[in-house]
Design an enzyme around this catalytic site. Sequence first.
Site, PDB file in Angstrom:
ATOM      1  N   SER A 182      35.759  43.068  40.124  1.00 20.36           N
ATOM      2  CA  SER A 182      35.357  42.089  39.119  1.00 20.36           C
ATOM      3  C   SER A 182      33.954  41.580  39.438  1.00 20.36           C
ATOM      4  CB  SER A 182      36.391  40.970  39.045  1.00 20.36           C
ATOM      5  OG  SER A 182      36.244  40.208  37.868  1.00 20.36           O
ATOM      6  N   GLU A 207      41.666  45.087  30.860  1.00 17.71           N
ATOM      7  CA  GLU A 207      40.777  44.269  31.681  1.00 17.71           C
ATOM      8  C   GLU A 207      40.673  42.835  31.160  1.00 17.71           C
ATOM      9  OE1 GLU A 207      39.632  45.018  34.448  1.00 17.71           O
ATOM     10  OE2 GLU A 207      39.115  47.135  34.617  1.00 17.71           O
ATOM     11  N   HIS A 218      43.806  43.322  34.510  1.00 14.98           N
ATOM     12  CA  HIS A 218      42.697  43.088  35.418  1.00 14.98           C
ATOM     13  C   HIS A 218      43.234  42.625  36.772  1.00 14.98           C
ATOM     14  CE1 HIS A 218      38.466  42.202  36.248  1.00 14.98           C
ATOM     15  NE2 HIS A 218      38.797  41.001  36.696  1.00 14.98           N
TER      16      HIS A 218
END
Length: 558
Positions: free
Chosen positions: A217, A351, A473
């Site tokens: 991330s 995501e 995610h």
Amino acid sequence: MYPRLSISVLILLISSEIFGLEGAQDIAPKTCVSDGCLRGRSFTSYGGKRYEAYLGVPFAKPPVDKLRFKNPVPVEPWTGDYDASFERSKCVQKNDIWLNPKVEGSEDCLYLNLYKPVTPKNPEKPMAVMVFIHGGGYFSGSASMGEFGPDRLMDTEEVILVVIQYRLGVFGFFSTGDQAATGNFGLKDQSAALRWVQRNIAQFGGDPALVTLLGQSAGGASVQMHMMSPLSKGLFSRAVVMSGSALGFWNQPIKEPLKFAQQQAESVGITAPASMSSEELVDALRQVDAIKLGESIDKLKFWFIYPIAPYHSVIEKHVDNETFISEDPSIVWARGGYHPIPWRTGFVPNEGTFASLAIITNASLVAELNEHSSSYIPRIFGCKENEKSRKMLRERFFPDGTDEHWITDANLNNLQQAFSEAYITYAIAMSVKQYANHETTKNPLDLYYFNFKGNHSHSKFATNSGSDYGVCHSDDLSYLFRSKDLFDDFEPNSPEAAMSEKLVEYYTQFAYDGVTNPTCRKKCEIQEFTNDVNQPFKINSIDGFDQEMVAFWTEIYK
């Protein structure tokens, strides 16, 4: 239970039971580094392998008082043994994405955790090193062993793992746009940790020429930034970017840092900051309590938790050996201005769940967003508030809505797709395409798509429910790390355990060989991890990126 034992011995025995230690001689392994000697701990992994842990190791001075809003300063050497048997505080933060957030942590947080096998598989050769940068939008996260436990990697007995912390939020990314507060302190902390690894990793049996930098991330975006930063050149030899990209709109440099610094000052009650010099402004903010500064992130949002990442990089005026980045990273990347090392990057299907779930599972937030949809939605996705952006967003994601209220029951879940594309997938696609098509790029590139649906999902932390939102995610992290504070351990011989073993091998092999796809240019293979863990990787072309998606966001961000 323990008759006639002294208190100290009793504590030792209890600690051994809790942490899986098997003898007093292993309780405190010792390693001496350039700054002094460290006393760590011995652990037995979930898979039954022994490893040493050096926890809370300082790589820079505590950035407090006059060092707040300054570049990291090397730690001073110490005498005696430093107690590296326990973790230190996370950096000051407020994680708005998780439920019931609060300000926590300390400014004294520039520490790393290091893990090494007790009996390396190849004792005659130095081990490869993996340095992990946590995500969290530059405003949250830590090196916590409970979230990034080393057990799965230690079970290989082939690599050393280092997990680092760095300043977050205003503490890591405040800038006045000049030398009063140059900014990028969190990224510079990461570079300082990498320099510590280069100086000291050989003492732990590691190879400083085989350092893989990986992050997820915002941590992944950080890795890509290090690939372009002169401050980090030569500090690592492989790079892995997981579910992130330096080209994301949310990572683009703050255009008017002084103006943002003045807004920051106003948010904590400093009067007339526009009339102050940069030095006076920085001085005033150094007097503000850390918790109050941490809370001020709420006053920099236009709605709910948006913008999610108000603090990020700035373009610095170049000063030798001090500047992290002096040019827009999107320009640097497009011209091929990155270090010539093997690069791996990839993503998961959903995501956008890290941001979308908090909205779509809350009826009042949906109603509020819908009431201001033509204003809020373009801003959430980093678009200009003009008729072109509004028209394009409505037609792609909310075609059945009205001009005043875009969201309907039928298109609500399209928010998840919009978040996925805008925040993660589009930027990865552009990074890969520019990299693969650049005429001077000869570096190997490897792509992956993690599409394995297991029992664990980070979606529960945004929704407090067990509902199925697909592969979300951060879901791949629990197969690389043992996250015992977040999830139960995998059952032996389960599909999850098999996938973990496969993913760990995938990264360990890369840490040693850097082998990717040397022919990856316009036609790259994407290695897909699926629930059919016993089958070979599924191979797709890089053209598998949704070309309509790429064209859409390219046009809207023009």
